[in-house]
Every structure is written in structure tokens, then in C-alpha cells.
Design a protein around this motif. Structure first.
Motif, PDB file in Angstrom:
ATOM      1  N   GLY A   1       0.833  -1.186   0.000  1.00 55.60           N
ATOM      2  CA  GLY A   1       0.000   0.000   0.000  1.00 55.60           C
ATOM      3  C   GLY A   1       0.873   1.244   0.000  1.00 55.60           C
ATOM      4  O   GLY A   1       1.912   1.278   0.662  1.00 55.60           O
ATOM      5  N   VAL A   2       0.474   2.246  -0.742  1.00 54.99           N
ATOM      6  CA  VAL A   2       1.250   3.490  -0.837  1.00 54.99           C
ATOM      7  C   VAL A   2       0.329   4.680  -0.618  1.00 54.99           C
ATOM      8  O   VAL A   2      -0.752   4.759  -1.211  1.00 54.99           O
ATOM      9  N   VAL A   3       0.757   5.585   0.256  1.00 53.19           N
ATOM     10  CA  VAL A   3       0.041   6.842   0.455  1.00 53.19           C
ATOM     11  C   VAL A   3       1.060   7.972   0.375  1.00 53.19           C
ATOM     12  O   VAL A   3       2.246   7.775   0.636  1.00 53.19           O
ATOM     13  N   GLU A   4       0.593   9.134  -0.008  1.00 49.35           N
ATOM     14  CA  GLU A   4       1.472  10.297  -0.043  1.00 49.35           C
ATOM     15  C   GLU A   4       1.524  10.928   1.346  1.00 49.35           C
ATOM     16  O   GLU A   4       0.500  11.033   2.035  1.00 49.35           O
ATOM     17  N   GLN A   5       2.702  11.335   1.748  1.00 44.90           N
ATOM     18  CA  GLN A   5       2.813  12.036   3.024  1.00 44.90           C
ATOM     19  C   GLN A   5       2.040  13.346   2.950  1.00 44.90           C
ATOM     20  O   GLN A   5       1.992  13.994   1.906  1.00 44.90           O
ATOM     21  N   ARG A   6       1.447  13.718   4.065  1.00 46.50           N
ATOM     22  CA  ARG A   6       0.703  14.975   4.118  1.00 46.50           C
ATOM     23  C   ARG A   6       0.848  15.580   5.507  1.00 46.50           C
ATOM     24  O   ARG A   6       1.107  14.875   6.487  1.00 46.50           O
ATOM     25  N   GLY A   7       0.689  16.884   5.569  1.00 45.56           N
ATOM     26  CA  GLY A   7       0.824  17.578   6.843  1.00 45.56           C
ATOM     27  C   GLY A   7       2.002  18.531   6.842  1.00 45.56           C
ATOM     28  O   GLY A   7       2.929  18.421   6.037  1.00 45.56           O
ATOM     29  N   ASP A   8       1.958  19.483   7.766  1.00 43.75           N
ATOM     30  CA  ASP A   8       3.032  20.468   7.928  1.00 43.75           C
ATOM     31  C   ASP A   8       3.975  19.997   9.022  1.00 43.75           C
ATOM     32  O   ASP A   8       3.589  19.887  10.184  1.00 43.75           O
ATOM     33  N   GLY A   9       5.200  19.697   8.650  1.00 44.75           N
ATOM     34  CA  GLY A   9       6.168  19.253   9.639  1.00 44.75           C
ATOM     35  C   GLY A   9       6.122  17.751   9.845  1.00 44.75           C
ATOM     36  O   GLY A   9       5.133  17.083   9.538  1.00 44.75           O
ATOM     37  N   LEU A  10       7.218  17.226  10.390  1.00 44.35           N
ATOM     38  CA  LEU A  10       7.359  15.787  10.530  1.00 44.35           C
ATOM     39  C   LEU A  10       6.323  15.187  11.470  1.00 44.35           C
ATOM     40  O   LEU A  10       5.767  14.118  11.184  1.00 44.35           O
ATOM     41  N   ALA A  11       6.027  15.835  12.572  1.00 45.71           N
ATOM     42  CA  ALA A  11       5.069  15.279  13.529  1.00 45.71           C
ATOM     43  C   ALA A  11       3.693  15.092  12.882  1.00 45.71           C
ATOM     44  O   ALA A  11       3.043  14.057  13.071  1.00 45.71           O
ATOM     45  N   GLU A  12       3.250  16.071  12.113  1.00 46.42           N
ATOM     46  CA  GLU A  12       1.956  15.950  11.442  1.00 46.42           C
ATOM     47  C   GLU A  12       1.988  14.857  10.385  1.00 46.42           C
ATOM     48  O   GLU A  12       0.999  14.131  10.191  1.00 46.42           O
ATOM     49  N   ARG A  13       3.117  14.720   9.688  1.00 47.26           N
ATOM     50  CA  ARG A  13       3.215  13.679   8.671  1.00 47.26           C
ATOM     51  C   ARG A  13       3.187  12.281   9.294  1.00 47.26           C
ATOM     52  O   ARG A  13       2.604  11.352   8.731  1.00 47.26           O
ATOM     53  N   ILE A  14       3.782  12.159  10.464  1.00 51.60           N
ATOM     54  CA  ILE A  14       3.727  10.876  11.170  1.00 51.60           C
ATOM     55  C   ILE A  14       2.286  10.553  11.557  1.00 51.60           C
ATOM     56  O   ILE A  14       1.804   9.439  11.342  1.00 51.60           O
ATOM     57  N   GLY A  15       1.592  11.525  12.122  1.00 52.16           N
ATOM     58  CA  GLY A  15       0.201  11.300  12.501  1.00 52.16           C
ATOM     59  C   GLY A  15      -0.660  10.931  11.313  1.00 52.16           C
ATOM     60  O   GLY A  15      -1.488  10.017  11.387  1.00 52.16           O
ATOM     61  N   ALA A  16      -0.454  11.620  10.185  1.00 54.27           N
ATOM     62  CA  ALA A  16      -1.231  11.331   8.984  1.00 54.27           C
ATOM     63  C   ALA A  16      -0.917   9.951   8.430  1.00 54.27           C
ATOM     64  O   ALA A  16      -1.805   9.243   7.946  1.00 54.27           O
ATOM     65  N   ALA A  17       0.354   9.544   8.508  1.00 45.28           N
ATOM     66  CA  ALA A  17       0.745   8.222   8.001  1.00 45.28           C
ATOM     67  C   ALA A  17       0.055   7.110   8.786  1.00 45.28           C
ATOM     68  O   ALA A  17      -0.435   6.130   8.204  1.00 45.28           O
ATOM     69  N   HIS A  18      -0.003   7.250  10.096  1.00 44.75           N
ATOM     70  CA  HIS A  18      -0.715   6.252  10.907  1.00 44.75           C
ATOM     71  C   HIS A  18      -2.198   6.245  10.571  1.00 44.75           C
ATOM     72  O   HIS A  18      -2.814   5.176  10.460  1.00 44.75           O
ATOM     73  N   ALA A  19      -2.776   7.427  10.418  1.00 48.37           N
ATOM     74  CA  ALA A  19      -4.205   7.513  10.103  1.00 48.37           C
ATOM     75  C   ALA A  19      -4.509   6.900   8.742  1.00 48.37           C
ATOM     76  O   ALA A  19      -5.498   6.164   8.578  1.00 48.37           O
ATOM     77  N   ASP A  20      -3.686   7.182   7.747  1.00 43.71           N
ATOM     78  CA  ASP A  20      -3.925   6.663   6.407  1.00 43.71           C
ATOM     79  C   ASP A  20      -3.727   5.150   6.358  1.00 43.71           C
ATOM     80  O   ASP A  20      -4.463   4.439   5.657  1.00 43.71           O
ATOM     81  N   ALA A  21      -2.744   4.654   7.108  1.00 43.43           N
ATOM     82  CA  ALA A  21      -2.536   3.203   7.171  1.00 43.43           C
ATOM     83  C   ALA A  21      -3.722   2.526   7.841  1.00 43.43           C
ATOM     84  O   ALA A  21      -4.165   1.449   7.415  1.00 43.43           O
ATOM     85  N   ALA A  22      -4.239   3.157   8.891  1.00 27.96           N
ATOM     86  CA  ALA A  22      -5.397   2.592   9.588  1.00 27.96           C
ATOM     87  C   ALA A  22      -6.635   2.594   8.696  1.00 27.96           C
ATOM     88  O   ALA A  22      -7.484   1.701   8.785  1.00 27.96           O
ATOM     89  N   ALA A  23      -6.741   3.580   7.815  1.00 29.02           N
ATOM     90  CA  ALA A  23      -7.871   3.618   6.889  1.00 29.02           C
ATOM     91  C   ALA A  23      -7.781   2.485   5.873  1.00 29.02           C
ATOM     92  O   ALA A  23      -8.803   1.928   5.459  1.00 29.02           O
ATOM     93  N   LEU A  24      -6.568   2.135   5.474  1.00 26.03           N
ATOM     94  CA  LEU A  24      -6.388   1.041   4.522  1.00 26.03           C
ATOM     95  C   LEU A  24      -6.600  -0.321   5.178  1.00 26.03           C
ATOM     96  O   LEU A  24      -7.087  -1.260   4.544  1.00 26.03           O
ATOM     97  N   HIS A  25      -6.229  -0.425   6.454  1.00 24.15           N
ATOM     98  CA  HIS A  25      -6.339  -1.700   7.174  1.00 24.15           C
ATOM     99  C   HIS A  25      -6.962  -1.443   8.548  1.00 24.15           C
ATOM    100  O   HIS A  25      -6.266  -1.424   9.567  1.00 24.15           O
ATOM    101  N   PRO A  26      -8.269  -1.231   8.578  1.00 18.26           N
ATOM    102  CA  PRO A  26      -8.949  -0.852   9.829  1.00 18.26           C
ATOM    103  C   PRO A  26      -8.801  -1.919  10.914  1.00 18.26           C
ATOM    104  O   PRO A  26      -8.752  -3.119  10.638  1.00 18.26           O
ATOM    105  N   GLY A  27      -8.738  -1.436  12.140  1.00 18.06           N
ATOM    106  CA  GLY A  27      -8.754  -2.331  13.290  1.00 18.06           C
ATOM    107  C   GLY A  27      -7.419  -2.931  13.670  1.00 18.06           C
ATOM    108  O   GLY A  27      -7.347  -3.714  14.620  1.00 18.06           O
ATOM    109  N   ARG A  28      -6.361  -2.586  12.957  1.00 17.40           N
ATOM    110  CA  ARG A  28      -5.042  -3.144  13.254  1.00 17.40           C
ATOM    111  C   ARG A  28      -4.144  -2.118  13.947  1.00 17.40           C
ATOM    112  O   ARG A  28      -4.219  -0.925  13.680  1.00 17.40           O
ATOM    113  N   PRO A  29      -3.239  -2.615  14.791  1.00 22.39           N
ATOM    114  CA  PRO A  29      -2.185  -1.736  15.305  1.00 22.39           C
ATOM    115  C   PRO A  29      -1.275  -1.298  14.165  1.00 22.39           C
ATOM    116  O   PRO A  29      -1.201  -1.952  13.113  1.00 22.39           O
ATOM    117  N   THR A  30      -0.563  -0.197  14.378  1.00 22.63           N
ATOM    118  CA  THR A  30       0.416   0.272  13.402  1.00 22.63           C
ATOM    119  C   THR A  30       1.806   0.228  14.029  1.00 22.63           C
ATOM    120  O   THR A  30       1.979   0.501  15.221  1.00 22.63           O
TER     121      THR A  30
END
Length: 233
Positions: A79-108
Motif C-alpha cells: 500500500g502506498v500513500v502520499e505524506q501529508r501535513g506540515d512538519g514531521l510530527a503531522e506527517r507521522i500522525g497522517a501516516a498512521h491515520a492513512d494506514a489505519a484507513a487502509l487496514h482498519p482495526g489493526r495496530p500500526t
């Protein structure tokens, strides 16, 4: 067997002049990008061995990357998603959220591309620690004061990092504090060295048992100041 997780690889396309700039000098921009490409592919190999799925959150031009064809082939398998958000902390949060959207209910379980020495076995141990009773998060400290892996049973908790200063010598400590202040139980796992400098590259390569990264380092002895041969795969 450990329950499946979504392994999130936060990555930057290995474009010369855009990655591993702290290696320059002694490395050229092209050589630094070649090292980055090897580190990313080794990291993807490790992620592929963890039960579950891999999601790569990437930024940068894949067309202009070193080894673009091989990188594209590998990204086509995950699975591939584009990084999004301002700054590294926001991009990390978005990456976890986008991964969870692709595979709901799983830990990241999120890693970067600065620790090519990571193995499937080590990541699987991190996932197992995350699955232990009473554990909400796992964090792997880095020797520079940051961290190399973040595992969350609730991926939404990654937004807790928004106020944490990234890429600092106390980022790891502040990340643990932010998670614990929110009531999460954090388990610490192995400490690894990020590859930021030429010295880091050599230190990591000589400790690896095979892989692309040590082979690339071994091919740059004059650049990286290697005094002893580095054995590749």
C-alpha cells in the motif's frame, strides 16, 4: 503467532540532493541517494517479513529517484500513500491515520528509512511487545536521542506527537512523555543507530549480516573512509 499489524514505512524518494544531505561531503549527492535507496529497500525487505501488511507513506519524486524502476516495482507490491501535513510530527500522525484507513482495526508499527539494519525478526518482536497485555505503545530509542520505531495499538494516538519537537536530541524522551501524559503505557524496545553521517553509515554497515546497504557502503571506501572491508550479501 503475533496478530497482524500494519507496518508503516515513512520514506522519502531517494533523489540526489534531496536525501541524506548530511552525508555530503564526503559523499556526493548521487552517492548519498544511492545509500538512501539501499536503506529504503532493505527496510522494505524487513517490513515484508512482519505478519500483516506494509504501507509506505512517501514523499518526493519517484521518477527522479536512484533505482526508480526497482523502487516502483517494490511499491507496487504494498500500500502506498502520499505524506501529508506540515512538519514531521503531522506527517507521522497522517501516516498512521492513512494506514489505519487502509487496514482498519489493526495496530500500526512505524519505521523510517534511516535504520537499514532493522530486520523482520526485530520488527516482529516489536509487534509482539505491542500485543502484550497492558501495553498501548512501543518506542525504539535511537542513539542520537530520537527514535526509530513507534508502535500504537490505537493509530489515532499518533496525533499526540503534534507538539513534540522532532529531529532533536530529546525527541525520544519527549515522545515517551507525550504518550504517557495521555495515559498510554509505553514499552521501550531496542536502541538503534540512525544513519545520518558517514560515520553512522560505516558503523551500521559493518554490523549488518547481508543486505544492500553494506554492499553499497563497501563500494565507497575512499568516500566513507573505510579501513576494513565491509562484507555484503
Amino acid at each position: 503467532m503475533t496478530a497482524p499489524v500494519t507496518t508503516v514505512v515513512l520514506a522519502k524518494a531517494p533523489v540526489p540532493g534531496r536525501v541524506k544531505t548530511r552525508l555530503c561531503p564526503p559523499a556526493t549527492a548521487e552517492q548519498a541517494a544511492t545509500l538512501a535507496a539501499a536503506a529504503l529497500l532493505d527496510t522494505l525487505d524487513a517490513a515484508a517479513g512482519v505478519p500483516g501488511d506494509t504501507v509506505v507513506a512517501i514523499t518526493g519524486s519517484r521518477v527522479d529517484a536512484v533505482g526508480a524502476d526497482e523502487l516502483t516495482d517494490r511499491l507496487d507490491r504494498v500500500g502506498v500513500v502520499e505524506q501529508r501535513g506540515d512538519g514531521l510530527a503531522e506527517r507521522i500522525g497522517a501516516a498512521h491515520a492513512d494506514a489505519a484507513a487502509l487496514h482498519p482495526g489493526r495496530p500500526t508499527l512505524q519505521v523510517g528509512m534511516d535504520t537499514p539494519q532493522v530486520s523482520a525478526g526485530l520488527l516482529a518482536r516489536c509487534a509482539a511487545r505491542l500485543a502484550a497485555p497492558g501495553v498501548d505503545a512501543v518506542l525504539g530509542p535511537a542513539t542520537d536521542g530520537g527514535w526509530w520505531v513507534l508502535g500504537l495499538n490505537d493509530p489515532a494516538a499518533a496525533t499526540l506527537l503534534t507538539g513534540v519537537r522532532m529531529s532533536a536530541d530529546d525527541t525520544g524522551e519527549r515522545t515517551v512523555a507525550a504518550l504517557r501524559d495521555a495515559g498510554l503505557t509505553v514499552a521501550l524496545v531496542e536502541t538503534l543507530t540512525d544513519v545520518d553521517t558517514a560515520e553512522d553509515a560505516v558503523e551500521v554497515a559493518v554490523r549488518m549480516d547481508g543486505g544492500r546497504f553494506p554492499a553499497v557502503v563497501a563500494g565507497m571506501p575512499d568516500v566513507l573512509g573505510i579501513r576494513c572491508p565491509v562484507v555484503g550479501p
